[in-house]
Design a protein around this motif. Structure first.
Motif, PDB file in Angstrom:
ATOM      1  N   HIS A  95      39.502  26.428  37.171  1.00 32.55           N
ATOM      2  CA  HIS A  95      39.726  26.615  38.660  1.00 32.55           C
ATOM      3  C   HIS A  95      40.904  26.320  39.338  1.00 32.55           C
ATOM      4  N   ILE A  96      41.398  27.224  40.103  1.00 28.73           N
ATOM      5  CA  ILE A  96      42.701  27.168  40.743  1.00 28.73           C
ATOM      6  C   ILE A  96      42.540  26.645  42.217  1.00 28.73           C
ATOM      7  N   SER A  97      43.012  25.539  42.636  1.00 27.75           N
ATOM      8  CA  SER A  97      42.781  24.949  43.836  1.00 27.75           C
ATOM      9  C   SER A  97      44.136  25.228  44.676  1.00 27.75           C
ATOM     10  N   ARG A  98      44.139  26.132  45.761  1.00 20.23           N
ATOM     11  CA  ARG A  98      45.255  26.439  46.571  1.00 20.23           C
ATOM     12  C   ARG A  98      45.476  25.265  47.746  1.00 20.23           C
ATOM     13  N   LEU A  99      44.622  24.276  47.456  1.00 17.60           N
ATOM     14  CA  LEU A  99      45.117  23.126  48.259  1.00 17.60           C
ATOM     15  C   LEU A  99      46.578  22.511  47.946  1.00 17.60           C
ATOM     16  N   GLU A 100      46.458  21.978  46.678  1.00 18.39           N
ATOM     17  CA  GLU A 100      47.921  21.443  46.317  1.00 18.39           C
ATOM     18  C   GLU A 100      48.919  22.581  45.939  1.00 18.39           C
ATOM     19  N   THR A 101      48.682  23.584  45.449  1.00 14.58           N
ATOM     20  CA  THR A 101      49.860  24.598  45.260  1.00 14.58           C
ATOM     21  C   THR A 101      49.466  26.109  45.951  1.00 14.58           C
ATOM     22  N   HIS A 102      50.002  26.449  46.608  1.00 10.08           N
ATOM     23  CA  HIS A 102      49.779  27.464  47.448  1.00 10.08           C
ATOM     24  C   HIS A 102      50.051  28.991  46.575  1.00 10.08           C
ATOM     25  N   TYR A 103      49.327  29.206  45.638  1.00  6.56           N
ATOM     26  CA  TYR A 103      49.376  30.493  44.763  1.00  6.56           C
ATOM     27  C   TYR A 103      49.072  31.770  45.483  1.00  6.56           C
ATOM     28  N   THR A 104      49.907  32.771  45.276  1.00 11.37           N
ATOM     29  CA  THR A 104      49.616  34.028  46.045  1.00 11.37           C
ATOM     30  C   THR A 104      49.353  35.090  44.974  1.00 11.37           C
ATOM     31  N   LYS A 105      49.333  34.829  43.912  1.00 14.21           N
ATOM     32  CA  LYS A 105      49.068  35.607  42.726  1.00 14.21           C
ATOM     33  C   LYS A 105      48.397  35.187  41.604  1.00 14.21           C
ATOM     34  N   LEU A 106      47.680  36.121  40.959  1.00 12.09           N
ATOM     35  CA  LEU A 106      47.134  35.694  39.400  1.00 12.09           C
ATOM     36  C   LEU A 106      47.657  36.739  38.730  1.00 12.09           C
ATOM     37  N   VAL A 107      48.464  36.402  37.739  1.00  6.67           N
ATOM     38  CA  VAL A 107      49.138  37.081  36.894  1.00  6.67           C
ATOM     39  C   VAL A 107      48.549  37.237  35.300  1.00  6.67           C
ATOM     40  N   PHE A 108      47.840  38.370  35.226  1.00  5.26           N
ATOM     41  CA  PHE A 108      47.225  38.626  33.903  1.00  5.26           C
ATOM     42  C   PHE A 108      48.171  39.433  33.213  1.00  5.26           C
ATOM     43  N   PRO A 109      48.016  39.369  31.688  1.00  3.90           N
ATOM     44  CA  PRO A 109      48.922  40.213  30.988  1.00  3.90           C
ATOM     45  C   PRO A 109      48.905  41.801  31.364  1.00  3.90           C
ATOM     46  N   ASN A 110      47.813  42.049  31.843  1.00  2.39           N
ATOM     47  CA  ASN A 110      48.206  43.837  32.187  1.00  2.39           C
ATOM     48  C   ASN A 110      47.943  44.236  33.667  1.00  2.39           C
ATOM     49  N   GLU A 111      47.821  42.925  34.552  1.00  4.39           N
ATOM     50  CA  GLU A 111      47.823  43.162  35.956  1.00  4.39           C
ATOM     51  C   GLU A 111      48.091  41.911  36.908  1.00  4.39           C
ATOM     52  N   SER A 112      48.484  42.040  38.094  1.00  3.59           N
ATOM     53  CA  SER A 112      48.583  40.904  38.998  1.00  3.59           C
ATOM     54  C   SER A 112      47.766  41.095  40.162  1.00  3.59           C
ATOM     55  N   ILE A 113      47.203  40.283  40.649  1.00  2.00           N
ATOM     56  CA  ILE A 113      46.149  40.528  41.894  1.00  2.00           C
ATOM     57  C   ILE A 113      46.614  39.448  42.967  1.00  2.00           C
ATOM     58  N   ASP A 114      46.473  40.026  44.149  1.00  2.00           N
ATOM     59  CA  ASP A 114      47.070  38.933  45.254  1.00  2.00           C
ATOM     60  C   ASP A 114      45.956  38.100  45.863  1.00  2.00           C
ATOM     61  N   ILE A 115      46.083  36.824  45.661  1.00  2.00           N
ATOM     62  CA  ILE A 115      45.458  36.022  46.301  1.00  2.00           C
ATOM     63  C   ILE A 115      45.897  35.213  47.301  1.00  2.00           C
ATOM     64  N   ALA A 116      46.938  35.846  48.023  1.00  2.00           N
ATOM     65  CA  ALA A 116      47.276  35.049  49.309  1.00  2.00           C
ATOM     66  C   ALA A 116      46.436  34.834  50.566  1.00  2.00           C
ATOM     67  N   ARG A 117      45.680  35.613  50.592  1.00  2.00           N
ATOM     68  CA  ARG A 117      44.543  35.574  51.530  1.00  2.00           C
ATOM     69  C   ARG A 117      42.843  35.802  50.839  1.00  2.00           C
ATOM     70  N   LEU A 118      42.130  34.796  51.034  1.00  2.00           N
ATOM     71  CA  LEU A 118      40.939  35.014  50.316  1.00  2.00           C
ATOM     72  C   LEU A 118      39.888  35.689  51.391  1.00  2.00           C
ATOM     73  N   HIS A 119      38.850  36.368  51.163  1.00  2.00           N
ATOM     74  CA  HIS A 119      37.857  36.771  51.990  1.00  2.00           C
ATOM     75  C   HIS A 119      36.849  35.944  52.038  1.00  2.00           C
ATOM     76  N   TRP A 120      36.702  34.694  51.065  1.00  2.00           N
ATOM     77  CA  TRP A 120      35.658  33.711  51.312  1.00  2.00           C
ATOM     78  C   TRP A 120      36.447  32.268  50.642  1.00  2.00           C
ATOM     79  N   ILE A 121      35.588  31.265  50.725  1.00  2.54           N
ATOM     80  CA  ILE A 121      36.275  29.911  50.371  1.00  2.54           C
ATOM     81  C   ILE A 121      36.463  29.960  48.662  1.00  2.54           C
ATOM     82  N   TYR A 122      35.594  31.058  48.183  1.00  4.60           N
ATOM     83  CA  TYR A 122      35.855  30.979  46.617  1.00  4.60           C
ATOM     84  C   TYR A 122      35.783  32.282  46.264  1.00  4.60           C
ATOM     85  N   GLU A 123      36.818  32.729  45.330  1.00  5.30           N
ATOM     86  CA  GLU A 123      36.652  34.073  44.616  1.00  5.30           C
ATOM     87  C   GLU A 123      36.657  33.870  43.284  1.00  5.30           C
ATOM     88  N   TYR A 124      36.013  34.806  42.407  1.00  4.70           N
ATOM     89  CA  TYR A 124      35.935  34.642  41.064  1.00  4.70           C
ATOM     90  C   TYR A 124      36.392  36.011  40.248  1.00  4.70           C
TER      91      TYR A 124
END
Length: 145
Positions: free
Chosen positions: A80-109
């Motif tokens: 679980h990544i809470s963006r309340l404490e730290t405003h993460y903007t990207k998930l960085v995987f070994p082979n790709e990064s995903i922008d999470i700066a703006r969610l489409h709903w309160i949780y994304e998986y």
């Protein structure tokens, strides 16, 4: 001159500490749950109306719980990544990064398995087919209440 350098240095430190951060995904097989910021919650309330927002949020919490139980039953780690404490903007995987700066709903998986591209879970209310297909689960175990 000393005061000027000190002020510039302090300003730089402040700027670096306010920068958006990346979350480095470190697992072989896991599902990453990304949650909202305060600003996003307020925006969702405006879009849906406060009463409808709380009904939908209650459903999202229930489905999230059921998802975590299904993952646990099938030996898949959940983070679980809470963006309340730290405003993460990207998930960085070994082979790709995903922008999470703006969610489409309160949780994304996001599903991830080493050697595969990450995959965004689309159906939180009935996620078993997507999970089984992505992780190649042939004989899934089901959560027992």
């Amino acid at each position: 001159m000393y005061k000027y350098i000190k002020n510039v240095f302090m300003t730089m430190i402040l700027c670096f500490s306010l920068e958006a951060k990346d979350f480095i995904v470190n697992c072989d097989k896991c599902v990453i749950e990304v949650s909202f910021t305060d600003e996003e919650v307020e925006q969702f309330k405006k879009e849906k109306g406060e009463d409808d927002f709380y009904v939908a949020a209650d459903d999202a919490n229930y489905y999230g719980y059921m998802l975590r139980e299904y993952l646990k039953a099938n030996g898949i780690e959940s983070k679980h990544i809470s963006r309340l404490e730290t405003h993460y903007t990207k998930l960085v995987f070994p082979n790709e990064s995903i922008d999470i700066a703006r969610l489409h709903w309160i949780y994304e998986y996001y599903l991830y398995q080493k050697g595969k591209k990450p995959y965004k879970l689309m159906d939180i209310s009935a996620p078993q087919d997507e999970i089984n297909a992505y992780f190649s689960i042939k004989n899934p175990k089901h959560y027992k209440e």
